[in-house]
Write an enzyme that holds these catalytic residues in place. Structure first.
Site, mmCIF file in Angstrom:
data_model
loop_
_atom_site.group_PDB
_atom_site.id
_atom_site.type_symbol
_atom_site.label_atom_id
_atom_site.label_comp_id
_atom_site.label_asym_id
_atom_site.label_seq_id
_atom_site.Cartn_x
_atom_site.Cartn_y
_atom_site.Cartn_z
ATOM 1 C CG ASP A 43 -13.982 0.716 1.157
ATOM 2 O OD1 ASP A 43 -13.720 -0.497 1.208
ATOM 3 O OD2 ASP A 43 -14.781 1.203 0.327
ATOM 4 C CG ASP A 81 -3.664 -1.762 -3.980
ATOM 5 O OD1 ASP A 81 -4.375 -1.819 -4.993
ATOM 6 O OD2 ASP A 81 -3.866 -0.944 -3.075
ATOM 7 C CG ASP A 103 -2.049 1.038 1.056
ATOM 8 O OD1 ASP A 103 -2.389 1.361 -0.100
ATOM 9 O OD2 ASP A 103 -2.577 1.516 2.076
#
Length: 379
Positions: free
Chosen positions: A308, A161, A123
């Protein structure tokens, strides 16, 4: 992973108790028959995905049977099989955690869906920052993870990701990450020939198909089952399938396929908003019956109801959020086998910002700090 998408540290959750999953009928178990070695070699995927009885939504349902929202949440979300994330760095127990989860699925002749989420600097230091302390430690963790996979069919959604989001990495760090991902793919396949490993392709409103294909190639996608898209996002299934076809064309490898996260795309995206957008709904039920030759499965990677990072800390189960998604959800049965298209075609929003991009807006930054440690996002 995708900050807005990574969810709860359920990994270490009473996985040992998974084997006691609610009694399934013989017919259901038979319907969930797993891939044979021959089928795996042919690149096909068929069967029923495993429903984790200890997921956050099912724990909430068990604790709140009389809640007015429970019935609909149970019907639309709790009843569906969803992925399990392994995002807490616990190298001494990861093998047993994986083994317990896979064993519970195997006992029902169903397919477990696992999400390893442990790359260093995941991330890019955002809301889901964390992971293994080094690439070397990551490889060791991967070895232990692989040791718990068993020998039967397992779907592995490798490192969300990891390829779509690399803006924070130097050229050397990108090379190290690509090498680590390639190592993981090879290790999982060495240990379990029936493992179906998919790499990160972001989503249709993020990087271009050509760029995505280039990143996938650099990470060793040729040795995998293919790639996944829309993880923890809201993009229309039809747009993801079209995007996937273009990526496959750019890859030029007919042996590779795609899987799509349909957990929250029943109403499509809300512009470029990725963080708990209002009015969204659950999407197509998890299924290997996609009606698309190039799409192996629709899978619920992100768990509906887990925030989220805006409605609550990322990964925290929010009943109201789950209820809203359930109310706005589409029909959850899989499409007919001869379906020409998995969902009505919609065009992506104009210049959509990568939904996974951590809020680059100041107001969002503060919210992200509250999204707690990577472990908390650990699905």
């Amino acid at each position: 992973m995708i900050p807005d998408h990574t969810s709860t540290p359920r990994r270490n959750r009473r996985l040992a108790a998974l084997g006691t999953a609610a009694a399934m009928t013989a017919a259901t178990a038979l319907a969930g028959v797993l891939l044979t070695t021959t089928e795996a070699a042919a690149g096909t995927l068929s069967g029923t995905f495993y429903r984790d009885p200890t997921s956050s939504v099912n724990r909430w349902l068990a604790a709140n049977p009389n809640d007015s929202r429970a019935s609909l949440i149970s019907q639309r979300i709790g009843s569906q099989p969803q992925a399990v994330w392994f995002a807490n760095y616990q190298p001494s127990t990861i093998q047993s955690q994986v083994s317990a989860y896979v064993g519970a699925a195997n006992n029902l002749n169903q397919i477990p869906v696992l999400v390893p989420y442990m790359l260093p600097n995941r991330d890019c230091g955002g809301a889901s920052a964390g992971g293994a302390p080094s690439i070397s430690a990551y490889r060791t963790w991967v070895d232990s993870f692989a040791a718990g996979l068993g020998t039967r069919t397992a779907v592995i959604i490798l490192e969300p990701d990891s390829l779509a989001l690399q803006t924070c990495l130097s050229s050397t760090e990108k090379a190290e990450r690509n090498s680590a991902l390639s190592y993981a793919v090879t290790k999982f396949k060495q240990v379990n020939a029936n493992a179906k490993v998919y790499l990160d392709a972001g989503h249709s409103a993020w990087n271009s198909p050509a760029d995505t294909a280039s990143r996938l190639q650099a990470a060793g996608v040729a040795n995998s089952a293919g790639f996944y898209s829309n993880a923890s996002n809201y993009r229309w299934t039809a747009d993801e399938v079209a995007f996937g076809r273009n990526v496959l064309s750019a890859l030029g490898n007919s042996n590779l396929h795609q899987v799509v996260d349909t957990s929250r795309n029943g109403k499509g995206p809300l512009g470029s908003e990725w963080c708990d957008p209002a009015g969204r709904g659950t999407g197509q039920a998890p299924s290997t019956n996609t009606g698309e030759a190039s799409v192996d499965a629709f899978i619920w990677i992100k768990l509906p109801g887990e925030a989220d990072g805006c409605a609550a800390a990322a990964g925290q189960f929010v009943p109201d959020l789950a209820y809203s998604l359930a109310q706005n959800g589409v029909v959850t049965s899989p499409p007919p086998s001869n379906s020409a298209s998995p969902s009505p075609s919609r065009s992506p929003s104009p210049s959509p910002r990568p939904a996974l991009r951590r809020a680059r807006r100041p107001a969002r930054r503060a919210a992200r700090r509250l999204r707690r440690s990577p472990a908390a996002r650990a699905r």
